[in-house]
Design an enzyme around this catalytic site. Structure first.
Site, short mmCIF file in Angstrom:
data_model
loop_
_atom_site.label_atom_id
_atom_site.label_comp_id
_atom_site.label_asym_id
_atom_site.label_seq_id
_atom_site.Cartn_x
_atom_site.Cartn_y
_atom_site.Cartn_z
N LYS A 1 58.47 22.78 38.70
CA LYS A 1 59.84 23.28 38.56
C LYS A 1 60.83 22.17 38.24
O LYS A 1 61.89 22.42 37.68
CB LYS A 1 60.24 24.04 39.81
CG LYS A 1 59.36 25.28 39.98
CD LYS A 1 59.96 26.32 40.87
CE LYS A 1 59.19 27.62 40.79
NZ LYS A 1 57.78 27.51 41.21
C1 LIG Z 1 56.81 28.44 40.85
C2 LIG Z 1 55.37 28.04 40.87
C3 LIG Z 1 54.38 28.78 40.20
C4 LIG Z 1 54.68 30.07 39.47
O1 LIG Z 1 55.43 29.87 38.31
P1 LIG Z 1 56.19 31.12 37.61
O2 LIG Z 1 57.04 30.50 36.58
O3 LIG Z 1 56.98 31.77 38.71
O4 LIG Z 1 55.16 32.02 37.06
C5 LIG Z 1 53.08 28.30 40.20
N1 LIG Z 1 52.76 27.17 40.86
C6 LIG Z 1 53.68 26.43 41.53
C7 LIG Z 1 53.25 25.22 42.25
C8 LIG Z 1 55.02 26.84 41.56
O5 LIG Z 1 55.93 26.11 42.23
#
Ligand SMILES: *Cc1c(COP(=O)(O)O)cnc(C)c1O
Length: 475
Positions: free
Chosen positions: A120
């Site tokens: 993120k």
């Molecule tokens: C947020 C997240 C996801 C999922 O990603 P999306 O964009 O919501 O599909 C997968 N793995 C980790 C470690 C995350 O923080």
């Protein structure tokens, strides 16, 4: 470039106008009115570019209301090796998203080398710089209110810390995050970051955010904003690493690749879909879920049946514990030929707690053309995959990436490299790593002992008024 709503009822807007908001006023999600195309000549030129320069090329296709030189400064600052420094020993931080090869034609794209060790950061860091820039230009300020169960809140706080004109009020469920995740957030001493621990569960925190956001008067008076995963700029930022990963896994632009994406809110894989629509040669997008397999069910059957919150499984890949994928509407908008009235009709059913079924429709017949296949993974699969990758490659992968590796292995095709997106580092989920391997992941040196730092957090009841009082007092 103008942005339109998936539900067709909002005025087309420019990038800077949708940057600070969330949903479109008609309840839909913003998308560009058409996807910019990448020519063969551009693709050839881009292959050689470092990450920040590649990011700029892609941003320029989507943003035409920020001068190019300013956008360049933002991209340079956002994607610097200094920010994404937590790469594997021996890795090259200047790659920003280094590619690790497990075996010929099977790779991990490291997206979690930023300050909070989850992917993120890739988008949230850009958002931090864009927010600061646009607010400064307009002489405005914003108070971001959010709820987190872990990764989103810390990524938002690290992106916004120290930024002028931005304050972050982040709600988290008291005592429900790991000690490491708590330390990451609560040890921040920046005066524009406010951690609020709510006596309750994540859903209680989320309900408070919704209640405050629905109070139009309060929202306007205190300039409440959001940085959740439906924000268009986050999706746009994520498009960049699909290009970077493609170039890293291939040697020429006539080759195709497959990406496997551990998915929750469909934000990450939505960016892959958009990269593919722009012309990047992606043969397959492999969607991986955990036990919360709503999306896997859709791509197998054509039935989208979001679950009630109470039916959501609590798993060892918690950032994928999502039963209503907020970005999925963007994909469906494209699938139904950008027919906003069809999207409205389908989401009327979803928003009323129902499901929709595309079997037998022409949309279902079109689905294979979008290249998405899927699979799911269980706790036992994660443990086995973490062990297997450790035993064969001496690499520790986190639980979400393990879901990706497991599903990716089921979808390999001859002659097409598979790139699994590594969405977090193992150290964030050390309990499960310990369960799988009997030892703990190593931690980056700078993060050793962060649990012992002073923490700044205010604990409140699950009360809208108590949260509003904190915002009021600090604005
Ligand atoms: C947020 C997240 C996801 C999922 O990603 P999306 O964009 O919501 O599909 C997968 N793995 C980790 C470690 C995350 O923080």
């Amino acid at each position: 470039m103008k942005y339109i709503s998936t539900r067709g009822g909002a005025q087309p807007q420019q990038f800077c106008d949708i940057l600070l908001g969330g949903l479109a006023p008609d309840g839909g999600l913003y998308l560009p009115e058409s996807y910019p195309q990448v020519s063969a000549a551009e693709l050839a030129e881009w292959r050689e570019l470092p990450y920040h320069a590649l990011a700029l090329k892609i941003l320029l296709k989507y943003v035409d209301d920020i001068p190019a030189c300013d956008l360049k400064a933002i991209a340079d600052r956002t994607y610097s090796a200094n920010v994404y420094r937590y790469c594997r020993p021996g890795g090259d931080a200047s790659e920003i998203t280094p590619l690790t090869t497990l075996e010929p034609g099977f790779h991990l794209l490291e997206l979690s080398n930023g300050p909070t060790l989850a992917f993120k950061d890739m988008a949230m860091q850009l958002l931090g710089h864009l927010f600061e820039y646009v607010l400064e230009k307009r002489g405005e300020s914003i108070n971001i209110l959010g709820a987190t169960s872990g990764d989103t809140g810390s990524a938002a706080e690290y992106a916004m810390r120290g930024k002028h004109r931005v304050k972050v009020f982040m709600l988290s469920p008291e005592g429900k995050m790991s000690a490491f995740q708590r330390a990451q957030m609560y040890s921040l001493q920046d005066p524009n970051i406010f951690n609020i621990a709510v006596r309750g569960m994540f859903d209680d925190a989320q309900d408070i955010v919704k209640a405050v956001s629905n109070d139009a008067e309060f929202k306007a008076k205190y300039r409440i904003g959001a940085v959740n995963s439906i924000n268009w700029a986050r999706v746009m930022a994520q498009v960049v690493y699909y290009f970077k990963g493609y170039f890293a896994a291939t040697t020429a632009n006539d080759q195709q690749v497959a990406f496997c994406v551990p998915s929750g809110n469909f934000g990450n894989i939505c960016a892959g879909h958009i990269a593919r629509m722009m012309g990047l040669p992606i043969a397959r997008l492999v969607l991986a879920t955990n036990e919360n397999d709503v999306l896997d069910e859709f791509f197998r059957s054509g039935v989208y049946r979001p679950r009630a919150t109470a039916e959501t499984h609590v798993t060892s890949s918690p950032s994928m514990d999502i039963s209503k994928a907020s970005n999925f509407e963007r994909f469906i908008f494209d699938l139904v030929g950008r027919d906003a009235s069809k999207v409205r009709e389908l989401w009327q059913q979803v928003d009323a707690g129902g499901a929709f079924d595309l079997r037998g429709t022409r949309y279902f017949a079109d689905l294979p053309g979008y290249g998405v296949v899927s699979g799911s993974s269980s706790h036992a699969d994660r443990l086995a995959t973490i062990r297997d990758v450790w035993n064969h490659h001496q690499l520790m992968i986190d639980t979400h990436t393990a879901d990706g590796v497991k599903v990716a292995r089921e979808h390999r095709e001859a002659g097409i490299p598979m790139v699994v997106l590594e969405t977090a580092q193992a150290v964030k989920f050390s309990e499960t790593i310990h369960e799988a391997l009997g030892c703990d992941p190593a931690r980056p040196k700078e993060l050793e002992g962060i649990e012992k730092l002073d923490q700044r957090v205010e604990v409140v009841d699950a009360s809208v008024d108590q949260v509003k009082a904190i915002v009021t007092r600090n604005c």
